[in-house]
Scaffold this motif. Structure first.
Motif, PDB file in Angstrom:
ATOM      1  N   MET A  54       0.859  -1.185   0.000  1.00 40.19           N
ATOM      2  CA  MET A  54       0.000   0.000   0.000  1.00 40.19           C
ATOM      3  C   MET A  54       0.897   1.237   0.000  1.00 40.19           C
ATOM      4  SD  MET A  54      -3.291  -1.057   0.376  1.00 40.19           S
ATOM      5  CE  MET A  54      -4.053   0.453   0.895  1.00 40.19           C
ATOM      6  N   LYS A  55       0.716   2.119  -0.972  1.00 33.83           N
ATOM      7  CA  LYS A  55       1.500   3.359  -1.018  1.00 33.83           C
ATOM      8  C   LYS A  55       1.040   4.329   0.065  1.00 33.83           C
ATOM      9  CE  LYS A  55       2.430   3.026  -5.926  1.00 33.83           C
ATOM     10  NZ  LYS A  55       2.106   3.558  -7.259  1.00 33.83           N
ATOM     11  N   ALA A  56      -0.245   4.298   0.365  1.00 29.40           N
ATOM     12  CA  ALA A  56      -0.797   5.187   1.389  1.00 29.40           C
ATOM     13  C   ALA A  56      -2.016   4.533   2.005  1.00 29.40           C
ATOM     14  CB  ALA A  56      -1.175   6.530   0.772  1.00 29.40           C
ATOM     15  N   MET A  57      -1.885   4.140   3.265  1.00 28.45           N
ATOM     16  CA  MET A  57      -3.034   3.588   3.989  1.00 28.45           C
ATOM     17  C   MET A  57      -3.106   4.263   5.349  1.00 28.45           C
ATOM     18  SD  MET A  57      -2.017  -0.320   5.213  1.00 28.45           S
ATOM     19  CE  MET A  57      -3.575  -0.774   5.935  1.00 28.45           C
ATOM     20  N   PRO A  58      -4.299   4.398   5.924  1.00 29.75           N
ATOM     21  CA  PRO A  58      -4.408   5.008   7.243  1.00 29.75           C
ATOM     22  C   PRO A  58      -3.560   4.233   8.260  1.00 29.75           C
ATOM     23  CG  PRO A  58      -6.564   4.803   6.226  1.00 29.75           C
ATOM     24  CD  PRO A  58      -5.603   4.028   5.369  1.00 29.75           C
ATOM     25  N   ALA A  59      -2.711   4.933   8.972  1.00 31.89           N
ATOM     26  CA  ALA A  59      -1.784   4.295   9.905  1.00 31.89           C
ATOM     27  C   ALA A  59      -2.508   3.456  10.947  1.00 31.89           C
ATOM     28  CB  ALA A  59      -0.910   5.352  10.588  1.00 31.89           C
ATOM     29  N   GLU A  60      -3.687   3.905  11.367  1.00 34.50           N
ATOM     30  CA  GLU A  60      -4.414   3.168  12.398  1.00 34.50           C
ATOM     31  C   GLU A  60      -4.931   1.822  11.893  1.00 34.50           C
ATOM     32  OE1 GLU A  60      -7.519   5.948  10.552  1.00 34.50           O
ATOM     33  OE2 GLU A  60      -5.427   6.105  11.137  1.00 34.50           O
ATOM     34  N   MET A  61      -4.946   1.608  10.588  1.00 28.93           N
ATOM     35  CA  MET A  61      -5.434   0.343  10.026  1.00 28.93           C
ATOM     36  C   MET A  61      -4.331  -0.701   9.841  1.00 28.93           C
ATOM     37  SD  MET A  61      -8.361   1.280   7.336  1.00 28.93           S
ATOM     38  CE  MET A  61      -9.747   2.302   7.779  1.00 28.93           C
ATOM     39  N   VAL A  62      -3.070  -0.290   9.915  1.00 21.46           N
ATOM     40  CA  VAL A  62      -1.966  -1.235   9.682  1.00 21.46           C
ATOM     41  C   VAL A  62      -2.036  -2.396  10.670  1.00 21.46           C
ATOM     42  CG1 VAL A  62       0.549  -1.540   9.685  1.00 21.46           C
ATOM     43  CG2 VAL A  62      -0.464   0.489   8.614  1.00 21.46           C
ATOM     44  N   ASN A  63      -2.158  -2.115  11.953  1.00 17.07           N
ATOM     45  CA  ASN A  63      -2.197  -3.192  12.952  1.00 17.07           C
ATOM     46  C   ASN A  63      -3.477  -3.998  12.887  1.00 17.07           C
ATOM     47  OD1 ASN A  63       0.355  -3.126  14.098  1.00 17.07           O
ATOM     48  ND2 ASN A  63      -0.194  -1.437  15.438  1.00 17.07           N
ATOM     49  N   LEU A  64      -4.577  -3.388  12.450  1.00 16.70           N
ATOM     50  CA  LEU A  64      -5.825  -4.136  12.288  1.00 16.70           C
ATOM     51  C   LEU A  64      -5.685  -5.169  11.169  1.00 16.70           C
ATOM     52  CD1 LEU A  64      -8.369  -1.175  12.584  1.00 16.70           C
ATOM     53  CD2 LEU A  64      -7.799  -2.878  14.332  1.00 16.70           C
ATOM     54  N   VAL A  65      -5.128  -4.742  10.035  1.00 15.62           N
ATOM     55  CA  VAL A  65      -4.907  -5.661   8.911  1.00 15.62           C
ATOM     56  C   VAL A  65      -3.899  -6.726   9.322  1.00 15.62           C
ATOM     57  CG1 VAL A  65      -3.985  -5.854   6.563  1.00 15.62           C
ATOM     58  CG2 VAL A  65      -5.560  -3.992   7.131  1.00 15.62           C
ATOM     59  N   ARG A  66      -2.838  -6.308  10.000  1.00 15.60           N
ATOM     60  CA  ARG A  66      -1.805  -7.252  10.472  1.00 15.60           C
ATOM     61  C   ARG A  66      -2.429  -8.345  11.341  1.00 15.60           C
ATOM     62  NH1 ARG A  66       0.781  -7.793  15.209  1.00 15.60           N
ATOM     63  NH2 ARG A  66       2.825  -8.723  15.197  1.00 15.60           N
ATOM     64  N   GLY A  67      -3.275  -7.956  12.276  1.00 11.78           N
ATOM     65  CA  GLY A  67      -3.907  -8.921  13.167  1.00 11.78           C
ATOM     66  C   GLY A  67      -4.782  -9.910  12.417  1.00 11.78           C
ATOM     67  N   ASP A  68      -5.556  -9.409  11.464  1.00 11.38           N
ATOM     68  CA  ASP A  68      -6.410 -10.289  10.664  1.00 11.38           C
ATOM     69  C   ASP A  68      -5.579 -11.266   9.839  1.00 11.38           C
ATOM     70  OD1 ASP A  68      -8.675  -9.066  11.632  1.00 11.38           O
ATOM     71  OD2 ASP A  68      -9.070  -7.903   9.822  1.00 11.38           O
ATOM     72  N   GLU A  84       6.985   6.192   6.489  1.00 13.37           N
ATOM     73  CA  GLU A  84       6.431   7.415   5.922  1.00 13.37           C
ATOM     74  C   GLU A  84       6.349   7.262   4.418  1.00 13.37           C
ATOM     75  OE1 GLU A  84       8.705  10.740   7.289  1.00 13.37           O
ATOM     76  OE2 GLU A  84       8.642  10.041   9.346  1.00 13.37           O
ATOM     77  N   MET A  85       5.353   7.878   3.822  1.00 12.31           N
ATOM     78  CA  MET A  85       5.119   7.708   2.394  1.00 12.31           C
ATOM     79  C   MET A  85       6.332   8.117   1.557  1.00 12.31           C
ATOM     80  SD  MET A  85       1.097   8.616   1.847  1.00 12.31           S
ATOM     81  CE  MET A  85       1.436  10.338   1.782  1.00 12.31           C
ATOM     82  N   GLU A  86       7.047   9.159   1.951  1.00 18.88           N
ATOM     83  CA  GLU A  86       8.178   9.634   1.166  1.00 18.88           C
ATOM     84  C   GLU A  86       9.363   8.671   1.217  1.00 18.88           C
ATOM     85  OE1 GLU A  86       7.149  11.780   3.950  1.00 18.88           O
ATOM     86  OE2 GLU A  86       5.492  12.307   2.637  1.00 18.88           O
ATOM     87  N   ARG A  87       9.557   8.021   2.354  1.00 19.01           N
ATOM     88  CA  ARG A  87      10.724   7.152   2.541  1.00 19.01           C
ATOM     89  C   ARG A  87      10.456   5.700   2.194  1.00 19.01           C
ATOM     90  NH1 ARG A  87      12.584   8.897   8.443  1.00 19.01           N
ATOM     91  NH2 ARG A  87      12.447  11.112   8.140  1.00 19.01           N
ATOM     92  N   GLY A  88       9.199   5.308   2.177  1.00 19.19           N
ATOM     93  CA  GLY A  88       8.867   3.909   1.924  1.00 19.19           C
ATOM     94  C   GLY A  88       8.837   3.132   3.231  1.00 19.19           C
ATOM     95  N   PRO A  89       8.436   1.864   3.155  1.00 23.94           N
ATOM     96  CA  PRO A  89       8.261   1.080   4.369  1.00 23.94           C
ATOM     97  C   PRO A  89       9.567   0.670   5.036  1.00 23.94           C
ATOM     98  CG  PRO A  89       7.152   0.087   2.465  1.00 23.94           C
ATOM     99  CD  PRO A  89       7.969   1.215   1.966  1.00 23.94           C
ATOM    100  N   ALA A  90       9.516   0.533   6.337  1.00 26.06           N
ATOM    101  CA  ALA A  90      10.604  -0.021   7.147  1.00 26.06           C
ATOM    102  C   ALA A  90       9.998  -1.146   7.967  1.00 26.06           C
ATOM    103  CB  ALA A  90      11.188   1.055   8.061  1.00 26.06           C
ATOM    104  N   VAL A  91      10.785  -2.087   8.405  1.00 31.08           N
ATOM    105  CA  VAL A  91      10.236  -3.236   9.128  1.00 31.08           C
ATOM    106  C   VAL A  91       9.536  -2.790  10.392  1.00 31.08           C
ATOM    107  CG1 VAL A  91      10.827  -5.364  10.360  1.00 31.08           C
ATOM    108  CG2 VAL A  91      11.936  -4.849   8.191  1.00 31.08           C
ATOM    109  N   LEU A  92       8.297  -3.221  10.547  1.00 31.06           N
ATOM    110  CA  LEU A  92       7.494  -2.909  11.732  1.00 31.06           C
ATOM    111  C   LEU A  92       7.436  -4.115  12.657  1.00 31.06           C
ATOM    112  CD1 LEU A  92       5.371  -1.140  13.287  1.00 31.06           C
ATOM    113  CD2 LEU A  92       3.665  -2.223  11.852  1.00 31.06           C
TER     114      LEU A  92
END
Length: 96
Positions: A54-68, A84-92
């Motif tokens: 996802m290039k841009a997704m609401p931050a509060e939804m990342v952990n919800l999707v992760r859990g599912d 951050e959108m400008e830097r790209g993903p980093a390991v969470l």
């Protein structure tokens, strides 16, 4: 990083292959009205690797999707990268 700002995110799963896995893996995005910008699937021996970006997704939804995704039957490993959108993903998080 604010929970209300969009973030870049990537979800990578290693799972046991099954006919119903692909639609089940799309469900956490669909039920939140999200459409991944990138999706890939390929076999790795006796397992299946899925990747959603996802290039841009609401931050509060990342952990919800992760859990599912982590609760899907047959998932052996889940890696989530967020940034951050400008830097790209980093390991969470990485879970087995």
């Amino acid at each position: 990083m604010s929970d209300h700002l969009p973030v870049a995110a990537r979800f990578s799963l290693l799972a046991e292959p099954s006919p119903g896995l692909l639609p089940r893996a799309m469900q956490p995005f669909a039920k939140r009205d999200l459409v991944p910008d990138h999706f890939a699937s390929h076999r790795e021996g006796g397992t299946l690797r899925l990747s959603f970006g996802m290039k841009a997704m609401p931050a509060e939804m990342v952990n919800l999707v992760r859990g599912d995704l982590a609760r899907l039957v047959g998932v052996l490993e889940l890696q989530v990268e967020q940034g951050e959108m400008e830097r790209g993903p980093a390991v969470l998080a990485v879970a087995a």
